[in-house]
Design a protein around this motif. Sequence first.
Motif, PDB file in Angstrom:
ATOM      1  N   LEU A   9       0.861  -1.259   0.063  1.00 14.74           N
ATOM      2  CA  LEU A   9      -0.112  -0.020   0.058  1.00 14.74           C
ATOM      3  C   LEU A   9       0.816   1.087  -0.043  1.00 14.74           C
ATOM      4  CD1 LEU A   9      -2.667  -1.047   2.546  1.00 14.74           C
ATOM      5  CD2 LEU A   9      -2.893  -0.945   0.205  1.00 14.74           C
ATOM      6  N   PRO A  10       0.751   2.257  -0.909  1.00 17.39           N
ATOM      7  CA  PRO A  10       1.524   3.434  -1.187  1.00 17.39           C
ATOM      8  C   PRO A  10       1.065   4.437  -0.338  1.00 17.39           C
ATOM      9  CG  PRO A  10       0.292   3.221  -3.129  1.00 17.39           C
ATOM     10  CD  PRO A  10      -0.104   2.009  -2.141  1.00 17.39           C
ATOM     11  N   LEU A  11       0.619   4.261   0.852  1.00 15.53           N
ATOM     12  CA  LEU A  11       0.020   5.287   1.681  1.00 15.53           C
ATOM     13  C   LEU A  11       1.092   6.122   2.513  1.00 15.53           C
ATOM     14  CD1 LEU A  11      -2.968   3.585   3.221  1.00 15.53           C
ATOM     15  CD2 LEU A  11      -3.247   5.350   1.699  1.00 15.53           C
ATOM     16  N   ASP A  12       0.952   7.481   2.630  1.00 10.80           N
ATOM     17  CA  ASP A  12       1.959   8.405   3.224  1.00 10.80           C
ATOM     18  C   ASP A  12       2.014   8.372   4.575  1.00 10.80           C
ATOM     19  OD1 ASP A  12       3.920   8.581   0.833  1.00 10.80           O
ATOM     20  OD2 ASP A  12       2.141   9.362   0.215  1.00 10.80           O
ATOM     21  N   TYR A  58      -8.243  -4.358  -3.229  1.00  9.11           N
ATOM     22  CA  TYR A  58      -8.144  -3.112  -2.264  1.00  9.11           C
ATOM     23  C   TYR A  58      -6.512  -2.288  -2.607  1.00  9.11           C
ATOM     24  CZ  TYR A  58      -7.646  -0.187   1.795  1.00  9.11           C
ATOM     25  OH  TYR A  58      -7.222   0.851   2.728  1.00  9.11           O
ATOM     26  N   VAL A  59      -5.711  -3.368  -2.605  1.00 12.01           N
ATOM     27  CA  VAL A  59      -4.347  -3.031  -2.924  1.00 12.01           C
ATOM     28  C   VAL A  59      -4.430  -1.951  -4.254  1.00 12.01           C
ATOM     29  CG1 VAL A  59      -1.967  -3.592  -3.632  1.00 12.01           C
ATOM     30  CG2 VAL A  59      -3.139  -4.509  -1.447  1.00 12.01           C
ATOM     31  N   ASN A  60      -4.926  -2.651  -5.343  1.00 12.26           N
ATOM     32  CA  ASN A  60      -4.921  -1.901  -6.686  1.00 12.26           C
ATOM     33  C   ASN A  60      -5.478  -0.692  -6.631  1.00 12.26           C
ATOM     34  OD1 ASN A  60      -3.218  -4.105  -7.808  1.00 12.26           O
ATOM     35  ND2 ASN A  60      -5.192  -5.446  -8.443  1.00 12.26           N
ATOM     36  N   SER A  61      -6.733  -0.586  -5.847  1.00  9.49           N
ATOM     37  CA  SER A  61      -7.432   0.638  -5.650  1.00  9.49           C
ATOM     38  C   SER A  61      -6.681   1.830  -5.213  1.00  9.49           C
ATOM     39  CB  SER A  61      -8.916   0.519  -4.782  1.00  9.49           C
ATOM     40  OG  SER A  61      -8.654   0.525  -3.588  1.00  9.49           O
ATOM     41  N   ILE A  62      -5.823   1.367  -4.238  1.00  7.17           N
ATOM     42  CA  ILE A  62      -4.937   2.518  -3.571  1.00  7.17           C
ATOM     43  C   ILE A  62      -3.941   2.621  -4.428  1.00  7.17           C
ATOM     44  CG2 ILE A  62      -3.434   2.829  -1.524  1.00  7.17           C
ATOM     45  CD1 ILE A  62      -6.474   2.999  -1.079  1.00  7.17           C
ATOM     46  N   VAL A  63      -3.040   1.738  -5.086  1.00  5.78           N
ATOM     47  CA  VAL A  63      -2.121   2.078  -6.041  1.00  5.78           C
ATOM     48  C   VAL A  63      -2.492   2.926  -7.010  1.00  5.78           C
ATOM     49  CG1 VAL A  63      -0.646   0.818  -7.729  1.00  5.78           C
ATOM     50  CG2 VAL A  63      -0.844  -0.083  -5.584  1.00  5.78           C
ATOM     51  N   GLU A  64      -3.947   2.668  -7.670  1.00  2.00           N
ATOM     52  CA  GLU A  64      -4.327   3.565  -8.650  1.00  2.00           C
ATOM     53  C   GLU A  64      -4.680   4.893  -8.050  1.00  2.00           C
ATOM     54  OE1 GLU A  64      -5.261   5.037 -12.030  1.00  2.00           O
ATOM     55  OE2 GLU A  64      -4.450   2.978 -11.728  1.00  2.00           O
ATOM     56  N   LYS A  65      -4.989   5.254  -6.956  1.00  2.00           N
ATOM     57  CA  LYS A  65      -4.976   6.333  -6.465  1.00  2.00           C
ATOM     58  C   LYS A  65      -3.744   7.078  -6.199  1.00  2.00           C
ATOM     59  CE  LYS A  65      -8.108   9.278  -4.292  1.00  2.00           C
ATOM     60  NZ  LYS A  65      -9.520   9.471  -4.657  1.00  2.00           N
TER      61      LYS A  65
END
Length: 141
Positions: A9-12, A58-65
């Motif tokens: 997950l690429p969340l900061d 879910y992971v792909n949706s956050i990566v796309e975001k």
Amino acid sequence: SKLGAWSQLPLDFAIVGVAGCGTTTIFRNLLQHPDIMFTSHNEDWSLRQRNLLPSMEYVNSIVEKKRQCTSEGRKLLGRDNPMDFLHRADLAVFTLIPNMKVIALTCDPVRVFEKWWWGLDSKVSVEGADVPPTEWPKVAR
């Protein structure tokens, strides 16, 4: 469905906190910053959804975001779900996300209760000063 890893997950950062302690104010202010984007509330509704690992969906949706965030010239992708504060497992997940920062807001629980008790909310203000609890009955609706 296929499972991913929390580390994907690429969340900061994430905003978590106790109700009535300023999480919405912080969110609204950060939302105005040109370098910051947030995941949607649909994406944030439940981090774990009772699963030990996130679904690849879910992971792909956050990566796309995050791609959208970067393509718009923004630098940080944040998550705003104060309810994460109430779930120890959700907070533990944040430790598995590389470079994740958590903005945790707390406040005096007695003051929150008194504010609720007297029916005060963010619409009540007195110019120039914070209203002490002993004065709340005078300014309450």
